[in-house]
Design an enzyme around this catalytic site. Structure first.
Site, PDB file in Angstrom:
ATOM      1  N   THR A 158       1.358  -1.106   0.154  1.00  0.00           N
ATOM      2  CA  THR A 158       0.061  -0.310   0.171  1.00  0.00           C
ATOM      3  C   THR A 158       0.804   1.150  -0.083  1.00  0.00           C
ATOM      4  OG1 THR A 158      -0.006  -0.277   2.395  1.00  0.00           O
ATOM      5  CG2 THR A 158      -1.684  -0.770   0.919  1.00  0.00           C
ATOM      6  N   LYS A 184       3.621  -6.785   3.510  1.00  0.00           N
ATOM      7  CA  LYS A 184       4.133  -5.991   3.640  1.00  0.00           C
ATOM      8  C   LYS A 184       3.439  -4.601   4.527  1.00  0.00           C
ATOM      9  CE  LYS A 184       0.287  -3.619   3.298  1.00  0.00           C
ATOM     10  NZ  LYS A 184      -0.265  -2.526   4.355  1.00  0.00           N
ATOM     11  N   THR A 195      -1.230  -1.522   9.203  1.00  0.00           N
ATOM     12  CA  THR A 195      -1.804  -2.121   8.428  1.00  0.00           C
ATOM     13  C   THR A 195      -0.703  -3.515   7.588  1.00  0.00           C
ATOM     14  OG1 THR A 195      -3.972  -0.808   7.993  1.00  0.00           O
ATOM     15  CG2 THR A 195      -3.062  -2.633   6.046  1.00  0.00           C
ATOM     16  N   ASN A 403      -0.871  10.742   5.680  1.00  0.00           N
ATOM     17  CA  ASN A 403      -1.869   9.965   6.744  1.00  0.00           C
ATOM     18  C   ASN A 403      -2.745  11.169   6.703  1.00  0.00           C
ATOM     19  OD1 ASN A 403      -1.695   7.238   7.677  1.00  0.00           O
ATOM     20  ND2 ASN A 403       0.682   7.651   8.461  1.00  0.00           N
ATOM     21  N   THR A 408      -7.159  10.209   0.324  1.00  0.00           N
ATOM     22  CA  THR A 408      -7.502  10.857  -1.501  1.00  0.00           C
ATOM     23  C   THR A 408      -6.535  10.803  -1.867  1.00  0.00           C
ATOM     24  OG1 THR A 408      -7.108  13.263   0.016  1.00  0.00           O
ATOM     25  CG2 THR A 408      -8.766  12.741   0.076  1.00  0.00           C
TER      26      THR A 408
END
Length: 408
Positions: A158, A184, A195, A403, A408
């Site tokens: 990501t 990841k 995450t 972050n 967006t």
């Protein structure tokens, strides 16, 4: 280079262990053209084990994977990035089951042989039309080459800047066994599992119960000892699969080569954990906190994680500020027993505190050391024999920038 009975395989990957194939592709879940759908497939039914996040809000894929692993075996793991499928209600659950069913269909497997993993934005429904179309294309992208391994590694990233991958080999009953991993993780990293997503493969012969025991123990010493930002994801998952393609006697804790296998297993986990910490969002350096002399190992872990998770410590590391006061303050608030008169602290080889009292040190030398890409903080409590290591990174302006605009 051999170490404790294992050696790192140069150029090794998640498919170096025999019996595995992988692949990855872009199906449109991400706004970029980066791969966002991947799969690991075992040629035969593999003994498997997993550990999961302890966050109470657990993503739908974790429920599906738990069901698939009920009998301790798997044939495949399908993973997507760009969408966590977390906090998505009944529709999210159905989408995770559909993801499993379609992967099984196009790979010719039973549904319960497939695990599911997702990572990305929380609270948005999967774009199932794009995901389903991608799954139909997966079989044509699966193989055993370095390119296939690269495609898989890229598919799970990501905000990561680099892939995380390693393979080691170890001799068991005179035969070469491989253990590999890919992971990841860059933000929302404070694993408390069992995450970030991590996947391990091995061609060893080992039962699912022995594999789970080893996985849980090793996770506590590695993945559960890293932090980037103190946030435990809804999707943290570590899955290990053993193909059993090497014909040695079954590995158990009583096997004469168990210690070497366990050491190699830990090496893979520790390398991936450090790689995640080093690639923390906006990070400029890896920070390692070593705690010795604690009353117990559990106490040492708690103190090490408190120090590595301190925003003030992390900020000081970013600014290359030898502010040991932030370190000892974190040690003191960890809630663990210690003698407040016997704490030593050093930054690399530079001693800054002895017997809980400051000592003169070369500020310029400390500045130069802290400006490096790896910093070691050593805390000796002189209170017992417990010791532990935790890994993290500095806290930078870029972490806030990344972050602040994540969706967006």
């Amino acid at each position: 280079m051999a170490d404790q009975g294992f050696k790192v395989v140069e150029g090794g990957s998640i498919v170096t262990p025999r019996g595995f194939q992988v692949g990855g592709l872009h199906c449109g879940l991400k706004k970029t053209e980066r791969n966002d759908l991947g799969v690991i497939v075992c040629d035969e039914l593999a003994n498997a084990a997993a550990v999961y996040t302890t966050n109470l809000f657990q993503a739908a894929p974790l429920q599906v994977t738990r069901e698939s692993l009920a009998h301790g075996t798997l044939r495949a793991v399908v993973a997507n990035s760009g969408n966590a499928n977390a906090c998505t209600g009944k529709q999210g659950e159905q989408d995770a089951y559909t993801m499993r069913a379609q992967t099984a269909q196009y790979l010719g497997l039973h549904e319960h042989e497939v695990a599911v993993a997702s990572t990305g934005v929380i609270g948005e429904l999967l774009k199932m039309d794009r995901l389903s179309a991608g799954i139909t294309r997966l079989p044509a992208h699966i193989g055993k080459t370095e390119e296939h391994a690269e495609a898989f590694c890229q598919s799970i990233l990501t905000t990561d800047l680099v892939k995380k991958e390693i393979c080691v080999s170890v001799m068991v009953d005179g035969q070469e066994v491989h253990i590999a991993g890919a992971a990841k993780g860059s933000g929302m990293i404070h694993p408390n599992m069992a995450t970030m997503l991590a996947f391990m493969t091995t061609d060893a012969v080992i039962s699912s119960s022995a594999l789970h025991q080893l996985l849980s123990q090793t996770t506590d010493q590695t993945f559960n000892m890293i932090t980037v930002d103190g946030d435990t994801s809804t999707n943290d998952m570590l899955v290990a699969m053993a193909s059993g393609f090497v014909t040695h006697n079954e590995l158990t804790p009583e096997h004469p080569d168990w210690a070497h296998f366990a050491a190699g297993f830990r090496k893979v986990c520790e390398y991936l954990a450090q790689a995640i910490a080093r690639d923390g969002e906006g990070a400029t350096k890896l920070v390692e906190v070593v705690v010795t002399g604690a009353i117990s190992e559990l106490s040492a872990r708690a103190i090490a994680k408190t120090v590595i998770g301190s925003s003030l410590v992390k900020s000081a590391m970013f600014g290359a500020d030898a502010n040991w006061g932030r370190v000892i303050a974190a040690v003191g608030r960890a809630g663990e027993p210690l003698n407040v008169e016997t704490v030593d602290i050093r930054l690399g080889d530079i001693v800054v505190l002895t017997g809980s009292r400051p000592v003169p040190f070369d500020e310029e030398a400390a500045l130069a050391y802290l400006q490096g890409d790896k910093v070691e903080i050593v805390v000796d409590l002189h209170y017992g024999n417990g010791q532990a290591i935790a890994w993290g990174c500095d806290l930078t302006y870029d972490y806030v920038r990344i972050n602040a605009a994540y969706r967006t």
